[in-house]
Design a protein around this motif. Structure first.
Motif, PDB file in Angstrom:
ATOM      1  N   GLY B  49      -7.378  10.857   5.490  1.00 14.86           N
ATOM      2  CA  GLY B  49      -6.384  10.025   6.165  1.00 14.86           C
ATOM      3  C   GLY B  49      -4.995  10.644   6.261  1.00 14.86           C
ATOM      4  O   GLY B  49      -4.082  10.009   6.781  1.00 14.86           O
ATOM      5  N   THR B  52      -3.447  10.740   9.825  1.00 19.14           N
ATOM      6  CA  THR B  52      -3.406   9.482  10.590  1.00 19.14           C
ATOM      7  C   THR B  52      -2.221   9.434  11.555  1.00 19.14           C
ATOM      8  O   THR B  52      -1.083   9.706  11.172  1.00 19.14           O
ATOM      9  N   SER B 118      -0.330   3.862   8.733  1.00 17.74           N
ATOM     10  CA  SER B 118      -1.319   2.796   8.534  1.00 17.74           C
ATOM     11  C   SER B 118      -0.614   1.494   8.187  1.00 17.74           C
ATOM     12  O   SER B 118      -0.984   0.415   8.664  1.00 17.74           O
ATOM     13  N   SER B 139      -7.195   1.525   3.060  1.00 20.48           N
ATOM     14  CA  SER B 139      -8.377   2.039   2.362  1.00 20.48           C
ATOM     15  C   SER B 139      -8.873   3.359   2.943  1.00 20.48           C
ATOM     16  O   SER B 139      -9.681   4.037   2.317  1.00 20.48           O
ATOM     17  N   GLY B 140      -8.380   3.744   4.114  1.00 21.88           N
ATOM     18  CA  GLY B 140      -8.772   5.036   4.677  1.00 21.88           C
ATOM     19  C   GLY B 140      -7.760   6.134   4.408  1.00 21.88           C
ATOM     20  O   GLY B 140      -7.834   7.210   4.988  1.00 21.88           O
ATOM     21  N   ASN B 141      -6.780   5.863   3.546  1.00 18.80           N
ATOM     22  CA  ASN B 141      -5.757   6.868   3.205  1.00 18.80           C
ATOM     23  C   ASN B 141      -5.823   7.149   1.710  1.00 18.80           C
ATOM     24  O   ASN B 141      -5.627   6.244   0.900  1.00 18.80           O
ATOM     25  N   LEU B 142      -6.110   8.394   1.369  1.00 17.52           N
ATOM     26  CA  LEU B 142      -6.216   8.743  -0.047  1.00 17.52           C
ATOM     27  C   LEU B 142      -4.884   9.275  -0.568  1.00 17.52           C
ATOM     28  O   LEU B 142      -4.208  10.053   0.099  1.00 17.52           O
TER      29      LEU B 142
END
Lengths: 339, 183
Positions: B49, B52, B118, B139-142
Motif C-alpha cells: 500500500g 497508494t 487512504s 487495512s491495505g496499508n502496512l
C-alpha cells in the motif's frame, strides 16, 4: 524493484474492438483490474507481446436486474461495487460477502468480478520471482517439468484461489463470453477442470462479458467464510460458500456447500443436501445435522501443501468453517472469518 | 513506435503530457517521468500500500495500475493534497497532514503518503468515521514502525479539528491520566 516485461498496450472502448484486438495477436492477454495479471507479469509468469486493457470498456460495468429477476453483473464491475450493491446483498448474500473479503480496500477497488472468476491458480512454488523459480529448477506450471508439492506428481495441483467462485457455484451462475465466433454461455459448475496449470474451460480469444445470477427463492440464505493469515490483503487458505433455501415453514428445502483454495478447482461437498433437508434452523436437530455436514466435509477435503499455510491445519479448519458458515447463513448473518 | 505511448494524464488537477513505454506502471510514470516521488515504491506487487494514490477519489495501487489505462481519470498523489487544500481556501498543508505531524504518526515515513491518501478518501466519504471504519479503510496499508495507534489518533485529531469537537485523549495521555487518578 519489479519491472514489467515489455508489451504493447491496447485500450479498446467496446467489447467488439477488444475481441478483434485479441484475435489479431496469438499471445495477447486481457487485463481487467490488473491485480492478478500485473504481479504475475512482474514475476515473468506471463510475457504477452500485447495486453488488451478493458479499463475503458463501459458496457462491461454495472449491475442490473433482468426482467425475470435474475442479476446481470458486468465482468468489469469492481469487487467493491459488488460487495456494496444492495441488489447483490439482497439476492446473493454469499457473493456480496465473498467480494467484501477479497484482499484489501485498494485491491477491491481495482479488482473486478470477472477477473476474480478468471483468477490464475496459485501455488507457493509458482507465485515467485523468476530468480526464485530458476534457483529451484522451476515447476511444471511454468518453465519446468516437476511438481514440488507432490514428489513425482504428474498433475499440477496449484490451488483455485478465487473467493467469488464458490458462492457463484452455490447460486447456479452462468458466465457469458464473447469471441470472434459470437457469444456463448456456460454454467459455472461446468467451467472448471482439475488441472492447476489452467483450470478453466475458456479459449484464449474469449472475453468474459457478464456473470448471470439466477433469481433465488424467497427463503434463500447465503454466507461465505474465509480462512486467512491476516485480516486483509491475503488470498484464502480456505473459502466456504453456503446456500440454504428455506421453505414457507422455515425448514431447509435445499442446501449446498462449495469449498475452495484446497485443490485446482472449487469443490462441492456431495450428499450434504440429504443431511440438512427438512431441518429447521434453531432446533437441536438442525445443529446436529450441521455437525454431521461438517464431518462429511472434513472427510471429502484433503488439501495439499500447495499454498502457504500448513495443509493439516487447513484440513482441520474445514469442518470448523463449514459449521460456522452454515450457522451464519441459517441466521442470515456472515461473513465468517476469525481474523 | 510500437509499445511507446504519448498521452495525457490528469495529475493533481493539471493535465500532464506523458511519453513512456506501454509497460510502465502509473507508479513508474509518476516517479520517473513526472518527478512525483511522494508515492513510494515498496513491495511493487500489491501487498504493502505504499504506492497508494487516489483515482477519481478512490484509493488504488499505482504499482499495479498500467499508466496509459488511467487516461481520462483524475489522479491525486500526496503532492496534490496541499495545493487542493489551498485552492479550497485553507491555509497550510491538508488538515490530515497537519494532524499526522501533530500526533507523531510516523517514524520512518515510508508508508505515510499511502496512509494519508487512504485516510483522505475515508474522510471524504465519511466525515466522522469510527475506529472500525479507520481500521477497514487503512487495512491495505502496512506500517512497520508505529503500530498504527498514532495513525488512528491522527485521523481522530483531524476529525475533531474539522468538526470542532473535543479531541479524544491519546493513548499515552489516557494512560497517564489513569495513573494519576489512582495516585
Amino acid at each position: 524493484m519489479l519491472r514489467l516485461p515489455k508489451f504493447e498496450l491496447c485500450t479498446p472502448t467496446t467489447v467488439a474492438e477488444a475481441v478483434a484486438l485479441l484475435a489479431e495477436s496469438p499471445d495477447a492477454m486481457i487485463v481487467a483490474g490488473g491485480t492478478d495479471l500485473v504481479p504475475n507479469m512482474k514475476h515473468e509468469l506471463f510475457t504477452p507481446s500485447r495486453v488488451v486493457s478493458l479499463a475503458q470498456v463501459r458496457e462491461l460495468r454495472g449491475i442490473c436486474r433482468n426482467a425475470d429477476g435474475s442479476l446481470a453483473i458486468g465482468a468489469m464491475t469492481s469487487l467493491a461495487e459488488v460487495a456494496a450493491s444492495e441488489l447483490v446483498r439482497a439476492q446473493a448474500p454469499a457473493l456480496a460477502q465473498a467480494c467484501s473479503l477479497v484482499a484489501g480496500p485498494q485491491l477491491r477497488t481495482m479488482g473486478t468480478l470477472g477477473g476474480n472468476v478468471l483468477l490464475d491458480t496459485r501455488c507457493q512454488w509458482y507465485n515467485q520471482t523468476y530468480f526464485w523459480r530458476e534457483a529451484l529448477g522451476f515447476c511444471m506450471k511454468k518453465d519446468g517439468e516437476v511438481c514440488h508439492v507432490v514428489k513425482g506428481g504428474k498433475n499440477c495441483v496449484a490451488a483455485a484461489s478465487n473467493d467469488s467462485a464458490p458462492p457463484l457455484m452455490t447460486l447456479g451462475a452462468t458466465l457469458e463470453f464473447a469471441s470472434p465466433r459470437g457469444r456463448r454461455a456456460i454454467a459455472i459448475d461446468d467451467f472448471w477442470v482439475a488441472d492447476g496449470i489452467f483450470n478453466k474451460k475458456v479459449e484464449r480469444d474469449e472475453v468474459l462479458v457478464s456473470i448471470q445470477v439466477p433469481k433465488a427463492p424467497a427463503g434463500h440464505r447465503g454466507a461465505y467464510g474465509k480462512l486467512r493469515d491476516r485480516g486483509s490483503i491475503d488470498f484464502p487458505l480456505l473459502g466456504v460458500a453456503v446456500r440454504l433455501d428455506l421453505d414457507a415453514q422455515g425448514a431447509v428445502e435445499h442446501a449446498d456447500v462449495v469449498v475452495t483454495a484446497l485443490a485446482a478447482q472449487p469443490k462441492r461437498i456431495t450428499k450434504l443436501d440429504a443431511i440438512l433437508r427438512g431441518q429447521r434452523p434453531g432446533t437441536p436437530e438442525f445443529e446436529a445435522a450441521v455437525a454431521e455436514a461438517a464431518a462429511l466435509a472434513h472427510k471429502q477435503c484433503k488439501p495439499l501443501p500447495n499454498i502457504p499455510g500448513d495443509a493439516d491445519y487447513r484440513r482441520d479448519m474445514v469442518p470448523v468453517y463449514v459449521k460456522r458458515t452454515l450457522l451464519a447463513a441459517s441466521r442470515g448473518e456472515g461473513p465468517v472469518h476469525h481474523v | 513506435m510500437r509499445g511507446m505511448g504519448e498521452y495525457q494524464l490528469e495529475v493533481n488537477g493539471d493535465t500532464q503530457p506523458v511519453s513512456a513505454p506501454d509497460h510502465w506502471t502509473l507508479l513508474e510514470v509518476l516517479r520517473y517521468r513526472l518527478g512525483l516521488t511522494g508515492s513510494k515504491q515498496g513491495c511493487d506487487k500489491g501487498d504493502c500500500g505504499a504506492c497508494t494514490v487516489l483515482v477519481d477519489g478512490k484509493p488504488v495501487l499505482a504499482c499495479l495500475t498500467l499508466a496509459r489505462a488511467s487516461e481520462g481519470r483524475a489522479i491525486t498523489t500526496i503532492e496534490g493534497l496541499m495545493p487542493a487544500h489551498l485552492r479550497a481556501g485553507g491555509t497550510g498543508a491538508d488538515p490530515l497532514q497537519q494532524a499526522f505531524d501533530r500526533c507523531g504518526a510516523l517514524q520512518c515515513g515510508f508508508c505515510q503518503p499511502g496512509m494519508i491518501l487512504s485516510a483522505r478518501a475515508l474522510l471524504d466519504r465519511c466525515p466522522q468515521p469510527s475506529r472500525e471504519d479507520m481500521r477497514d479503510a487503512l487495512s491495505g496499508n502496512l506500517c512497520r514502525c508505529t503500530g498504527y495507534t498514532q495513525i488512528f489518533e491522527a485521523i481522530e485529531s483531524a476529525v475533531a479539528e474539522k468538526l470542532q469537537l473535543q479531541p479524544k485523549l491519546r493513548s499515552w495521555e489516557a494512560q497517564r491520566a489513569a495513573k494519576e487518578s489512582t495516585r
